[in-house]
Design a protein around this motif. Structure first.
Motif, PDB file in Angstrom:
ATOM      1  N   UNK A  44      21.472  42.426  42.599  1.00 11.07           N
ATOM      2  CA  UNK A  44      21.494  43.260  43.742  1.00 11.07           C
ATOM      3  C   UNK A  44      21.840  42.111  44.738  1.00 11.07           C
ATOM      4  N   UNK A  45      22.815  42.680  45.331  1.00  7.92           N
ATOM      5  CA  UNK A  45      23.608  42.132  46.552  1.00  7.92           C
ATOM      6  C   UNK A  45      23.309  42.703  48.117  1.00  7.92           C
ATOM      7  N   UNK A  46      22.432  43.835  48.091  1.00  7.77           N
ATOM      8  CA  UNK A  46      22.478  44.629  49.179  1.00  7.77           C
ATOM      9  C   UNK A  46      21.092  44.236  50.092  1.00  7.77           C
ATOM     10  N   UNK A  47      19.927  44.177  49.313  1.00  9.82           N
ATOM     11  CA  UNK A  47      18.603  43.832  50.013  1.00  9.82           C
ATOM     12  C   UNK A  47      17.449  43.471  48.926  1.00  9.82           C
ATOM     13  N   UNK A  48      16.387  42.838  49.394  1.00 14.70           N
ATOM     14  CA  UNK A  48      15.488  42.350  48.626  1.00 14.70           C
ATOM     15  C   UNK A  48      14.202  42.835  49.112  1.00 14.70           C
ATOM     16  N   UNK A  49      13.179  42.815  48.242  1.00 11.97           N
ATOM     17  CA  UNK A  49      11.859  43.199  48.518  1.00 11.97           C
ATOM     18  C   UNK A  49      10.787  42.143  47.700  1.00 11.97           C
ATOM     19  N   UNK A  50       9.724  41.826  48.462  1.00  6.69           N
ATOM     20  CA  UNK A  50       8.961  40.805  48.113  1.00  6.69           C
ATOM     21  C   UNK A  50       7.815  41.544  47.407  1.00  6.69           C
ATOM     22  N   UNK A  51       7.495  42.734  47.183  1.00 11.03           N
ATOM     23  CA  UNK A  51       6.341  43.310  46.768  1.00 11.03           C
ATOM     24  C   UNK A  51       6.412  43.454  45.189  1.00 11.03           C
ATOM     25  N   UNK A  52       5.379  42.952  44.385  1.00 10.81           N
ATOM     26  CA  UNK A  52       5.601  42.647  43.240  1.00 10.81           C
ATOM     27  C   UNK A  52       5.627  44.144  42.307  1.00 10.81           C
ATOM     28  N   UNK A  53       5.098  45.111  42.770  1.00 10.52           N
ATOM     29  CA  UNK A  53       5.354  46.592  42.158  1.00 10.52           C
ATOM     30  C   UNK A  53       6.379  47.417  42.531  1.00 10.52           C
ATOM     31  N   UNK A  54       7.351  46.950  43.460  1.00 10.58           N
ATOM     32  CA  UNK A  54       8.246  47.650  43.939  1.00 10.58           C
ATOM     33  C   UNK A  54       9.505  47.269  43.233  1.00 10.58           C
ATOM     34  N   UNK A  55      10.339  48.093  42.637  1.00 11.18           N
ATOM     35  CA  UNK A  55      11.501  47.678  41.957  1.00 11.18           C
ATOM     36  C   UNK A  55      12.558  48.331  42.769  1.00 11.18           C
ATOM     37  N   UNK A  56      13.661  47.255  42.851  1.00  9.92           N
ATOM     38  CA  UNK A  56      14.713  47.668  43.650  1.00  9.92           C
ATOM     39  C   UNK A  56      16.091  47.416  42.934  1.00  9.92           C
ATOM     40  N   UNK A  57      16.616  48.680  42.466  1.00  6.92           N
ATOM     41  CA  UNK A  57      18.027  48.499  41.880  1.00  6.92           C
ATOM     42  C   UNK A  57      19.132  48.897  42.849  1.00  6.92           C
ATOM     43  N   UNK A  58      20.329  48.095  42.556  1.00  7.87           N
ATOM     44  CA  UNK A  58      21.551  48.733  43.141  1.00  7.87           C
ATOM     45  C   UNK A  58      22.558  49.326  42.007  1.00  7.87           C
ATOM     46  N   UNK A  59      23.225  50.287  42.845  1.00  6.25           N
ATOM     47  CA  UNK A  59      24.162  51.030  42.156  1.00  6.25           C
ATOM     48  C   UNK A  59      25.584  50.873  42.992  1.00  6.25           C
ATOM     49  N   UNK A  60      26.526  50.450  42.604  1.00  6.80           N
ATOM     50  CA  UNK A  60      27.901  50.389  43.023  1.00  6.80           C
ATOM     51  C   UNK A  60      27.686  49.576  44.135  1.00  6.80           C
ATOM     52  N   UNK A  61      28.474  49.684  45.151  1.00  4.59           N
ATOM     53  CA  UNK A  61      28.387  48.695  46.146  1.00  4.59           C
ATOM     54  C   UNK A  61      27.745  49.382  47.813  1.00  4.59           C
ATOM     55  N   UNK A  62      27.073  50.487  47.474  1.00  5.62           N
ATOM     56  CA  UNK A  62      26.247  51.210  48.567  1.00  5.62           C
ATOM     57  C   UNK A  62      25.019  52.069  48.282  1.00  5.62           C
ATOM     58  N   UNK A  63      24.545  51.673  47.218  1.00  7.72           N
ATOM     59  CA  UNK A  63      23.252  52.518  46.802  1.00  7.72           C
ATOM     60  C   UNK A  63      21.996  51.693  46.228  1.00  7.72           C
ATOM     61  N   UNK A  64      20.966  51.946  46.822  1.00  5.44           N
ATOM     62  CA  UNK A  64      19.815  51.084  46.274  1.00  5.44           C
ATOM     63  C   UNK A  64      18.859  52.235  45.799  1.00  5.44           C
ATOM     64  N   UNK A  65      18.194  52.033  44.905  1.00  3.88           N
ATOM     65  CA  UNK A  65      16.833  52.933  44.571  1.00  3.88           C
ATOM     66  C   UNK A  65      15.699  51.898  44.548  1.00  3.88           C
ATOM     67  N   UNK A 107       4.195  55.604  48.515  1.00  2.00           N
ATOM     68  CA  UNK A 107       3.413  56.025  47.574  1.00  2.00           C
ATOM     69  C   UNK A 107       3.472  55.539  46.240  1.00  2.00           C
ATOM     70  N   UNK A 108       2.299  55.511  45.542  1.00  3.84           N
ATOM     71  CA  UNK A 108       2.437  55.141  43.949  1.00  3.84           C
ATOM     72  C   UNK A 108       3.282  56.352  43.521  1.00  3.84           C
ATOM     73  N   UNK A 109       4.065  55.480  42.546  1.00  2.00           N
ATOM     74  CA  UNK A 109       5.253  56.405  41.764  1.00  2.00           C
ATOM     75  C   UNK A 109       6.088  57.335  42.612  1.00  2.00           C
ATOM     76  N   UNK A 110       6.226  56.990  43.912  1.00  2.00           N
ATOM     77  CA  UNK A 110       7.475  57.502  44.780  1.00  2.00           C
ATOM     78  C   UNK A 110       8.683  56.553  44.756  1.00  2.00           C
ATOM     79  N   UNK A 111       9.713  57.200  44.984  1.00  2.00           N
ATOM     80  CA  UNK A 111      10.938  56.695  44.957  1.00  2.00           C
ATOM     81  C   UNK A 111      12.000  56.748  46.189  1.00  2.00           C
ATOM     82  N   UNK A 112      12.708  56.166  46.687  1.00  2.00           N
ATOM     83  CA  UNK A 112      13.794  56.370  47.714  1.00  2.00           C
ATOM     84  C   UNK A 112      14.889  56.007  47.098  1.00  2.00           C
TER      85      UNK A 112
END
Length: 122
Positions: A44-65, A107-112
């Motif tokens: 991941x080269x876009x952003x980071x999160x320190x919350x242990x239960x939050x998963x951040x994944x990068x897609x291409x050069x402009x998307x994060x889930x 929220x629990x189970x929510x995604x952005x």
């Protein structure tokens, strides 16, 4: 996760079930396609999160889930890795968000699905 959902044969045999779920497919399938076409990135080269239960994944050069896998709401603090302050578009709601380390409730189970602007401003 950038993967297409699987379809049970029951959907094709029962129009009442298929039609019930049609609005969900119409909304989410194009977004899944965009993520899949952008391609999952192992780093991941876009952003980071320190919350242990939050998963951040990068897609291409402009998307994060961003997915809260925890059992409770999380206060997610996303920080751009370039150290700056970035405005992104949250694709599921259409809202603009500012990533600067301030808390976003998820929220629990929510995604952005976050879309960063390309370098040329598009």
């Amino acid at each position: 996760y950038g993967m297409f959902p699987s379809f049970e044969p029951i959907l094709f045999k029962h129009p009442d079930i298929r039609d019930r779920d049609r609005p969900l497919f119409s909304k989410y399938m194009p977004l899944c396609r965009e993520l899949s076409e952008a391609g999952w990135q192992p780093l991941n080269a876009l952003a980071t999160c320190d919350e242990p239960h939050v998963l951040v994944e990068q897609f291409g050069d402009r998307f994060l889930t961003v997915f809260n896998s925890g059992k409770a709401e999380a206060q997610v603090r996303l920080r751009p890795l370039d150290g700056g302050r970035r405005t992104v578009r949250e694709r599921l709601s259409g809202k603009s968000l500012t990533l600067d380390g301030s808390a976003l409730a998820l929220g629990s189970g929510e995604v952005m699905m976050l879309e960063f602007e390309k370098e040329d401003g598009r």
